[in-house]
Design a protein around this motif. Structure first.
Motif, PDB file in Angstrom:
ATOM      1  N   LEU A  90       0.829  -1.206   0.000  1.00  0.00           N
ATOM      2  CA  LEU A  90       0.000   0.000   0.000  1.00  0.00           C
ATOM      3  C   LEU A  90       0.864   1.258   0.000  1.00  0.00           C
ATOM      4  O   LEU A  90       0.591   2.209  -0.746  1.00  0.00           O
ATOM      5  N   LEU A  91       1.898   1.268   0.821  1.00  0.00           N
ATOM      6  CA  LEU A  91       2.769   2.436   0.895  1.00  0.00           C
ATOM      7  C   LEU A  91       3.455   2.684  -0.445  1.00  0.00           C
ATOM      8  O   LEU A  91       3.529   3.831  -0.908  1.00  0.00           O
ATOM      9  N   ALA A  92       3.926   1.635  -1.093  1.00  0.00           N
ATOM     10  CA  ALA A  92       4.549   1.780  -2.413  1.00  0.00           C
ATOM     11  C   ALA A  92       3.556   2.322  -3.434  1.00  0.00           C
ATOM     12  O   ALA A  92       3.907   3.160  -4.274  1.00  0.00           O
ATOM     13  N   ALA A  93       2.311   1.873  -3.372  1.00  0.00           N
ATOM     14  CA  ALA A  93       1.285   2.360  -4.302  1.00  0.00           C
ATOM     15  C   ALA A  93       0.990   3.839  -4.047  1.00  0.00           C
ATOM     16  O   ALA A  93       0.777   4.609  -4.995  1.00  0.00           O
ATOM     17  N   VAL A  94       0.971   4.246  -2.787  1.00  0.00           N
ATOM     18  CA  VAL A  94       0.753   5.658  -2.442  1.00  0.00           C
ATOM     19  C   VAL A  94       1.889   6.499  -3.020  1.00  0.00           C
ATOM     20  O   VAL A  94       1.652   7.537  -3.648  1.00  0.00           O
ATOM     21  N   VAL A  95       3.116   6.057  -2.838  1.00  0.00           N
ATOM     22  CA  VAL A  95       4.271   6.792  -3.357  1.00  0.00           C
ATOM     23  C   VAL A  95       4.211   6.867  -4.877  1.00  0.00           C
ATOM     24  O   VAL A  95       4.438   7.925  -5.466  1.00  0.00           O
ATOM     25  N   ALA A  96       3.875   5.760  -5.528  1.00  0.00           N
ATOM     26  CA  ALA A  96       3.795   5.738  -6.991  1.00  0.00           C
ATOM     27  C   ALA A  96       2.732   6.701  -7.504  1.00  0.00           C
ATOM     28  O   ALA A  96       2.921   7.362  -8.527  1.00  0.00           O
ATOM     29  N   ARG A  97       1.636   6.787  -6.796  1.00  0.00           N
ATOM     30  CA  ARG A  97       0.535   7.630  -7.266  1.00  0.00           C
ATOM     31  C   ARG A  97       0.701   9.102  -6.891  1.00  0.00           C
ATOM     32  O   ARG A  97       0.369   9.991  -7.667  1.00  0.00           O
ATOM     33  N   PHE A  98       1.209   9.371  -5.695  1.00  0.00           N
ATOM     34  CA  PHE A  98       1.218  10.745  -5.200  1.00  0.00           C
ATOM     35  C   PHE A  98       2.599  11.385  -5.180  1.00  0.00           C
ATOM     36  O   PHE A  98       2.728  12.564  -4.851  1.00  0.00           O
ATOM     37  N   GLY A  99       3.619  10.618  -5.519  1.00  0.00           N
ATOM     38  CA  GLY A  99       4.926  11.182  -5.741  1.00  0.00           C
ATOM     39  C   GLY A  99       5.650  11.769  -4.552  1.00  0.00           C
ATOM     40  O   GLY A  99       5.272  11.553  -3.416  1.00  0.00           O
ATOM     41  N   PRO A 100       6.671  12.550  -4.862  1.00  0.00           N
ATOM     42  CA  PRO A 100       7.704  12.836  -3.878  1.00  0.00           C
ATOM     43  C   PRO A 100       7.319  13.761  -2.724  1.00  0.00           C
ATOM     44  O   PRO A 100       8.040  13.832  -1.755  1.00  0.00           O
ATOM     45  N   HIS A 101       6.215  14.437  -2.782  1.00  0.00           N
ATOM     46  CA  HIS A 101       5.882  15.408  -1.735  1.00  0.00           C
ATOM     47  C   HIS A 101       4.853  14.822  -0.768  1.00  0.00           C
ATOM     48  O   HIS A 101       3.757  15.338  -0.623  1.00  0.00           O
ATOM     49  N   LEU A 102       5.237  13.767  -0.102  1.00  0.00           N
ATOM     50  CA  LEU A 102       4.351  13.081   0.834  1.00  0.00           C
ATOM     51  C   LEU A 102       4.878  13.228   2.248  1.00  0.00           C
ATOM     52  O   LEU A 102       6.091  13.203   2.479  1.00  0.00           O
ATOM     53  N   SER A 103       3.950  13.370   3.187  1.00  0.00           N
ATOM     54  CA  SER A 103       4.327  13.340   4.594  1.00  0.00           C
ATOM     55  C   SER A 103       3.197  12.683   5.375  1.00  0.00           C
ATOM     56  O   SER A 103       2.104  12.448   4.848  1.00  0.00           O
ATOM     57  N   LEU A 104       3.480  12.402   6.636  1.00  0.00           N
ATOM     58  CA  LEU A 104       2.485  11.846   7.537  1.00  0.00           C
ATOM     59  C   LEU A 104       2.879  12.234   8.949  1.00  0.00           C
ATOM     60  O   LEU A 104       3.974  12.757   9.178  1.00  0.00           O
TER      61      LEU A 104
END
Length: 149
Positions: A90-104
């Motif tokens: 799931l985390l890999a899919a989130v990164v693939a879809r939403f790209g480099p500007h992610l935080s949590l």
């Protein structure tokens, strides 16, 4: 164990996602008694689900209002399927879809989550944290691998 399929959320996934949030997310969000509570907790978020054999076993929800800066608000796997790599998928899919500007945000006391994100290459931002009703938290940011030279 075979990997899960990750796909966009469909309204029919609400009961399974509600159950997952009620079980896996109860320590973070408290009791999630019904679909209305799940819907309120994910209002306006893009949701991906992981399923195996037609059964939803995990989900991730991303707040997208501040694009291109995205906030991973939820990532939960049904406890019966934990430790099988579903969260990493799931985390890999989130990164693939939403790209480099992610935080949590994660609670400082949630050492399991902190280790999970660190293994995936996410970095804790010691300068961005606070205290909420659950206690002290820290911001964790996605860091893409450096380009290969």
């Amino acid at each position: 164990m075979m990997p899960a399929t990750v796909r966009p959320f469909a309204q029919a996934d609400t009961p399974c996602c509600t159950a997952i949030l009620a079980l896996a997310g109860r320590d973070t969000f408290g009791p999630v008694a019904n679909a209305a509570a799940f819907t309120a907790a994910t209002q306006g978020e893009a949701i991906l689900v992981a399923e195996r054999d037609g059964i939803v076993i995990g989900f991730a929800a991303v707040h997208t209002e501040d694009a291109p800066d995205y906030f991973l608000h939820h990532l939960y796997v049904h406890p019966a399927h934990s430790g099988q790599g579903i969260g990493a998928q799931l985390l890999a899919a989130v990164v693939a879809r939403f790209g480099p500007h992610l935080s949590l945000k994660t609670q400082l006391g949630n050492t399991g989550a902190r280790r999970f994100y660190a293994r995936a290459g996410w970095v804790e931002d010691a300068g961005d944290g606070g205290v909420d009703i659950l206690g002290a938290w820290i911001r964790v940011r996605y860091r893409a691998a450096p380009p290969v030279q």
